[in-house]
Every structure is written in C-alpha cells, then in structure tokens.
Design a protein around this motif. Structure first.
Motif, PDB file in Angstrom:
ATOM      1  N   SER A  20      23.439  25.348  14.268  1.00 62.51           N
ATOM      2  CA  SER A  20      22.726  24.919  15.466  1.00 62.51           C
ATOM      3  C   SER A  20      23.477  23.756  16.101  1.00 62.51           C
ATOM      4  O   SER A  20      24.287  23.094  15.467  1.00 62.51           O
TER       5      SER A  20
ATOM      6  N   ILE B 200      21.227  20.099  21.972  1.00 64.73           N
ATOM      7  CA  ILE B 200      21.360  20.214  23.418  1.00 64.73           C
ATOM      8  C   ILE B 200      20.918  18.920  24.082  1.00 64.73           C
ATOM      9  O   ILE B 200      21.567  18.426  25.000  1.00 64.73           O
TER      10      ILE B 200
ATOM     11  N   MET C 144      25.826  25.085  28.141  1.00 66.07           N
ATOM     12  CA  MET C 144      25.660  26.535  28.160  1.00 66.07           C
ATOM     13  C   MET C 144      26.014  27.035  29.550  1.00 66.07           C
ATOM     14  O   MET C 144      25.889  26.309  30.525  1.00 66.07           O
TER      15      MET C 144
ATOM     16  N   ASP D 137      20.240  32.173  28.964  1.00 64.78           N
ATOM     17  CA  ASP D 137      19.298  31.416  28.156  1.00 64.78           C
ATOM     18  C   ASP D 137      19.736  31.452  26.698  1.00 64.78           C
ATOM     19  O   ASP D 137      20.595  32.231  26.313  1.00 64.78           O
ATOM     20  N   ALA D 138      19.159  30.553  25.916  1.00 67.99           N
ATOM     21  CA  ALA D 138      19.514  30.478  24.501  1.00 67.99           C
ATOM     22  C   ALA D 138      18.266  30.169  23.692  1.00 67.99           C
ATOM     23  O   ALA D 138      17.432  29.368  24.111  1.00 67.99           O
TER      24      ALA D 138
ATOM     25  N   CYS E   1      16.130  28.274  21.115  1.00 67.75           N
ATOM     26  CA  CYS E   1      16.208  26.876  20.673  1.00 67.75           C
ATOM     27  C   CYS E   1      14.978  26.500  19.872  1.00 67.75           C
ATOM     28  O   CYS E   1      13.963  27.203  19.894  1.00 67.75           O
TER      29      CYS E   1
ATOM     30  N   HIS F 129      13.016  29.071  24.639  1.00 70.07           N
ATOM     31  CA  HIS F 129      14.272  29.526  25.240  1.00 70.07           C
ATOM     32  C   HIS F 129      14.686  28.474  26.250  1.00 70.07           C
ATOM     33  O   HIS F 129      13.889  28.062  27.089  1.00 70.07           O
ATOM     34  N   ALA F 130      15.920  28.014  26.166  1.00 70.49           N
ATOM     35  CA  ALA F 130      16.450  27.049  27.121  1.00 70.49           C
ATOM     36  C   ALA F 130      17.204  27.810  28.200  1.00 70.49           C
ATOM     37  O   ALA F 130      18.063  28.644  27.899  1.00 70.49           O
TER      38      ALA F 130
ATOM     39  N   ASP G 285      17.322  21.699  19.916  1.00 69.69           N
ATOM     40  CA  ASP G 285      18.506  22.212  19.227  1.00 69.69           C
ATOM     41  C   ASP G 285      18.645  23.709  19.467  1.00 69.69           C
ATOM     42  O   ASP G 285      17.665  24.457  19.366  1.00 69.69           O
ATOM     43  N   ARG G 286      19.864  24.112  19.767  1.00 75.15           N
ATOM     44  CA  ARG G 286      20.144  25.540  19.906  1.00 75.15           C
ATOM     45  C   ARG G 286      20.026  26.172  18.523  1.00 75.15           C
ATOM     46  O   ARG G 286      20.507  25.624  17.538  1.00 75.15           O
TER      47      ARG G 286
ATOM     48  N   ASP H  65      21.006  29.465  16.511  1.00 77.70           N
ATOM     49  CA  ASP H  65      21.765  30.707  16.517  1.00 77.70           C
ATOM     50  C   ASP H  65      21.044  31.728  15.647  1.00 77.70           C
ATOM     51  O   ASP H  65      20.857  31.520  14.448  1.00 77.70           O
TER      52      ASP H  65
END
Length: 106
Positions: free
Chosen positions: A2, A5, A35, A40-41, A43, A59-60, A93-94, A96
C-alpha cells in the motif's frame, strides 16, 4: 503493498453534498496525488477520533478541480463516521487488491 495518498498532517478533509462521481464510498483527491486523472483506486481510510478507530474501504477518484491540499468526502459518508473531522487524525492509503484462490470461514 500500500502507499500513503494523504493524511491529516498534509491535507484537510472537506465534506460536500453527494453529486456525480462523489457519492457512496468514493472520496475525491487532487489530480496530482500520485494517480492518473480519471482512474480510481481502492483505498483504506483510517480515522482516529479519541479512543475510536474507524476503518472504511473507499475508492479514491482524482478530481482535476480540487485544490492540492484537500480530500473531498460526501456528507453522507462523513455522517456515517460520526466524528469531528476537523480534530480527527486520519490516513488515506492505497490498497492494492490481491487475488484469492480459496477462502475458509470457520
């Protein structure tokens, strides 16, 4: 793995009426937050308010018009957290995603 962000030391949470893509469990981040715009990512938002710790999967979504030091959160999501966002310490925090081959529940 992670990656951070944003957090309460470098950014400020602002609440806005839910509209467009900013609704439900989506938060808007500055387009320069690491990003690509339009992507989106997943998080993890962690909020510490007094003795309470709240963790929410979000989702960011990068938002080009958002100033570089703000993270926008829809009012309905902020209401679920039921804490003083001005005083709370928080991190975004992202996360993964990792594929799962099998899951056993006991």
């Amino acid at each position: 793995m992670s990656a951070r962000i944003a957090d309460s030391a470098t950014h400020r949470l602002i609440t806005v009426p839910p509209a467009g893509s900013l609704r439900g469990r989506t938060v808007s981040i500055p387009a320069d937050a690491g990003m690509r715009a339009g992507h989106d990512a997943p998080c993890l938002m962690t909020i510490r308010s007094g003795p309470d710790v709240i963790r929410t999967a979000v989702h960011a979504m990068p938002l080009p018009g958002l100033s570089g030091k703000f993270i926008a959160v829809a009012e309905d999501l902020a209401a679920e957290w039921d804490c003083d966002l001005e005083r709370a310490r928080w991190t975004l925090d992202r996360a993964d995603p990792v594929g799962v081959r099998a899951l056993s529940l006991e």
